[in-house]
Enzyme design. Structure first.
Site, PDB file in Angstrom:
ATOM      1  N   LYS A 175      32.143  39.781  38.577  1.00  0.00           N
ATOM      2  CA  LYS A 175      32.190  40.954  37.669  1.00  0.00           C
ATOM      3  C   LYS A 175      31.589  40.639  36.291  1.00  0.00           C
ATOM      4  O   LYS A 175      30.751  41.373  35.804  1.00  0.00           O
ATOM      5  CB  LYS A 175      33.641  41.384  37.388  1.00  0.00           C
ATOM      6  CG  LYS A 175      34.447  41.860  38.528  1.00  0.00           C
ATOM      7  CD  LYS A 175      35.778  42.431  38.031  1.00  0.00           C
ATOM      8  CE  LYS A 175      36.715  41.419  37.388  1.00  0.00           C
ATOM      9  NZ  LYS A 175      37.299  40.446  38.284  1.00  0.00           N
ATOM     10  N   ARG A 226      43.434  47.499  36.023  1.00  0.00           N
ATOM     11  CA  ARG A 226      43.825  46.572  37.084  1.00  0.00           C
ATOM     12  C   ARG A 226      45.120  47.002  37.766  1.00  0.00           C
ATOM     13  O   ARG A 226      45.553  46.341  38.715  1.00  0.00           O
ATOM     14  CB  ARG A 226      44.060  45.196  36.469  1.00  0.00           C
ATOM     15  CG  ARG A 226      42.919  44.200  36.657  1.00  0.00           C
ATOM     16  CD  ARG A 226      43.293  42.975  35.877  1.00  0.00           C
ATOM     17  NE  ARG A 226      42.689  41.764  36.297  1.00  0.00           N
ATOM     18  CZ  ARG A 226      41.699  41.148  35.650  1.00  0.00           C
ATOM     19  NH1 ARG A 226      41.136  41.716  34.600  1.00  0.00           N
ATOM     20  NH2 ARG A 226      41.266  39.981  36.052  1.00  0.00           N
ATOM     21  N   ARG A 260      33.492  27.407  38.361  1.00  0.00           N
ATOM     22  CA  ARG A 260      33.180  28.220  37.173  1.00  0.00           C
ATOM     23  C   ARG A 260      33.520  27.467  35.887  1.00  0.00           C
ATOM     24  O   ARG A 260      34.574  26.853  35.766  1.00  0.00           O
ATOM     25  CB  ARG A 260      33.974  29.528  37.234  1.00  0.00           C
ATOM     26  CG  ARG A 260      33.816  30.374  35.975  1.00  0.00           C
ATOM     27  CD  ARG A 260      34.152  31.816  36.191  1.00  0.00           C
ATOM     28  NE  ARG A 260      35.553  32.069  36.468  1.00  0.00           N
ATOM     29  CZ  ARG A 260      36.021  33.276  36.765  1.00  0.00           C
ATOM     30  NH1 ARG A 260      35.198  34.298  36.854  1.00  0.00           N
ATOM     31  NH2 ARG A 260      37.303  33.446  37.001  1.00  0.00           N
ATOM     32  N   ARG A 275      38.761  27.510  32.788  1.00  0.00           N
ATOM     33  CA  ARG A 275      39.926  28.326  32.446  1.00  0.00           C
ATOM     34  C   ARG A 275      41.166  27.777  33.144  1.00  0.00           C
ATOM     35  O   ARG A 275      41.117  27.380  34.297  1.00  0.00           O
ATOM     36  CB  ARG A 275      39.686  29.778  32.886  1.00  0.00           C
ATOM     37  CG  ARG A 275      38.728  30.503  31.975  1.00  0.00           C
ATOM     38  CD  ARG A 275      38.259  31.801  32.547  1.00  0.00           C
ATOM     39  NE  ARG A 275      39.313  32.569  33.203  1.00  0.00           N
ATOM     40  CZ  ARG A 275      39.135  33.789  33.700  1.00  0.00           C
ATOM     41  NH1 ARG A 275      37.964  34.373  33.610  1.00  0.00           N
ATOM     42  NH2 ARG A 275      40.126  34.425  34.276  1.00  0.00           N
ATOM     43  N   ARG A 327      46.509  34.551  41.918  1.00  0.00           N
ATOM     44  CA  ARG A 327      45.789  35.675  41.310  1.00  0.00           C
ATOM     45  C   ARG A 327      45.242  36.609  42.382  1.00  0.00           C
ATOM     46  O   ARG A 327      45.240  37.830  42.219  1.00  0.00           O
ATOM     47  CB  ARG A 327      44.649  35.151  40.425  1.00  0.00           C
ATOM     48  CG  ARG A 327      45.168  34.563  39.124  1.00  0.00           C
ATOM     49  CD  ARG A 327      44.101  33.775  38.414  1.00  0.00           C
ATOM     50  NE  ARG A 327      42.970  34.561  37.992  1.00  0.00           N
ATOM     51  CZ  ARG A 327      41.746  34.066  37.802  1.00  0.00           C
ATOM     52  NH1 ARG A 327      41.506  32.801  38.017  1.00  0.00           N
ATOM     53  NH2 ARG A 327      40.781  34.847  37.406  1.00  0.00           N
TER      54      ARG A 327
HETATM   55  P1  AMP Z   1      39.628  37.991  33.690  1.00  0.00           P
HETATM   56  O1  AMP Z   1      38.861  37.260  32.642  1.00  0.00           O
HETATM   57  O2  AMP Z   1      39.198  39.415  33.859  1.00  0.00           O
HETATM   58  O3  AMP Z   1      39.705  37.244  35.001  1.00  0.00           O
HETATM   59  O4  AMP Z   1      41.146  38.064  33.146  1.00  0.00           O
HETATM   60  C1  AMP Z   1      41.877  36.894  32.892  1.00  0.00           C
HETATM   61  C2  AMP Z   1      43.346  37.203  32.765  1.00  0.00           C
HETATM   62  O5  AMP Z   1      43.547  38.117  31.666  1.00  0.00           O
HETATM   63  C3  AMP Z   1      43.973  37.911  33.963  1.00  0.00           C
HETATM   64  O6  AMP Z   1      44.359  37.014  34.996  1.00  0.00           O
HETATM   65  C4  AMP Z   1      45.179  38.566  33.300  1.00  0.00           C
HETATM   66  O7  AMP Z   1      46.193  37.623  33.015  1.00  0.00           O
HETATM   67  C5  AMP Z   1      44.590  39.013  31.965  1.00  0.00           C
HETATM   68  N1  AMP Z   1      43.995  40.376  32.061  1.00  0.00           N
HETATM   69  C6  AMP Z   1      42.688  40.732  31.888  1.00  0.00           C
HETATM   70  N2  AMP Z   1      42.521  42.039  32.057  1.00  0.00           N
HETATM   71  C7  AMP Z   1      43.741  42.536  32.373  1.00  0.00           C
HETATM   72  C8  AMP Z   1      44.226  43.826  32.696  1.00  0.00           C
HETATM   73  N3  AMP Z   1      43.412  44.889  32.743  1.00  0.00           N
HETATM   74  N4  AMP Z   1      45.559  43.951  32.953  1.00  0.00           N
HETATM   75  C9  AMP Z   1      46.407  42.912  32.905  1.00  0.00           C
HETATM   76  N5  AMP Z   1      46.021  41.653  32.638  1.00  0.00           N
HETATM   77  C10 AMP Z   1      44.698  41.468  32.366  1.00  0.00           C
END
Ligand code: AMP
Length: 214
Positions: free
Chosen positions: A8, A82, A121, A154, A165
């Site tokens: 994404k 999400r 990553r 990360r 996740r």
């Molecule tokens: P990402 O970088 O999109 O993989 O997001 C990393 C982490 O940020 C996720 O595993 C969640 O802990 C948090 N996060 C990001 N976007 C959301 C969202 N829309 N709702 C809830 N948690 C989020």
């Protein structure tokens, strides 16, 4: 939207660059809040490190703050909504801004692809650029090609958290795919291949979408 590791972030950043629109990734916004040591960051940090979803209200507040800076040129939201609750909250945010959701791109990938990709990553600590140690490696293994800052893995990309996740994604996020599919907003893109191949699929879907608007 799509499962973690489907690409994404990388895809959205390329599309945004090409179209000259903003790339708004809630994960990056939250990591920025953590870096700033803000009240949002202090709450979100421990939850993100456990691989869990941050509370709907908190992430929506962070997004609201970022959307308030938008000047009307259009944007791609990456990683939001999400949960079904966030679908509702997003409706409200878009209504406040006077814009509507044009389309929902769904980057699909198999569990094997995801686990392999996430393990490799690495992300830039400053500009958030993403690398893959095998398919998109940086010139220097520990530094960002674009800005020279340190790359990091990360915390939530460590193998023990990836399965968790994915489980949360299946429970909380997959129902949204059905919702947007019923609304006819969904555009699925196969992202199991290498990046250039996936980008071709994305642009083909984007073109179909542009044509369907005419
Ligand atoms: P990402 O970088 O999109 O993989 O997001 C990393 C982490 O940020 C996720 O595993 C969640 O802990 C948090 N996060 C990001 N976007 C959301 C969202 N829309 N709702 C809830 N948690 C989020």
């Amino acid at each position: 939207m799509g499962p973690p590791g489907a690409g994404k972030g990388t895809i959205a950043s390329r599309v945004c660059k090409k179209l000259g629109i903003a790339h708004i990734a809630t994960g990056d916004l939250l990591r920025k809040e953590i870096g700033l040591g803000s009240k949002f960051g202090k709450k979100a940090g421990p939850i993100m490190n456990k691989g869990e979803l941050v509370a709907d209200k908190l992430v929506t507040e962070v997004l609201r703050k970022r959307l308030a800076e938008e000047k009307g040129g259009g944007f791609i939201l990456d990683g939001y909504p999400r949960t079904l609750k966030q679908v509702d909250l997003l409706e409200g945010l878009l209504h406040e801004l006077g814009v509507k959701l044009d389309a929902v791109f769904y980057t699909s990938a198999s569990e094997d692809t995801i686990v392999e990709r996430i393990g490799n990553r690495r992300q830039c600590s400053k500009c958030s650029s993403i690398y893959n140690l095998t398919t998109m490696p940086p010139k220097d293994a520990s530094k960002c090609d674009k800005c020279g800052a340190e790359l990091f893995q990360r915390e939530d990309d460590k193998p023990e958290l990836v399965r968790k996740r994915l489980q949360i994604y299946k429970e909380k996020t997959e129902p949204i795919i059905d919702y947007y599919s019923e609304n006819r907003l969904l555009r699925e893109v196969d992202c199991n291949g290498l990046l250039e191949e996936n980008m071709k699929n994305v642009y083909a879907r984007l073109e179909e979408f542009e044509t369907s608007k005419e």
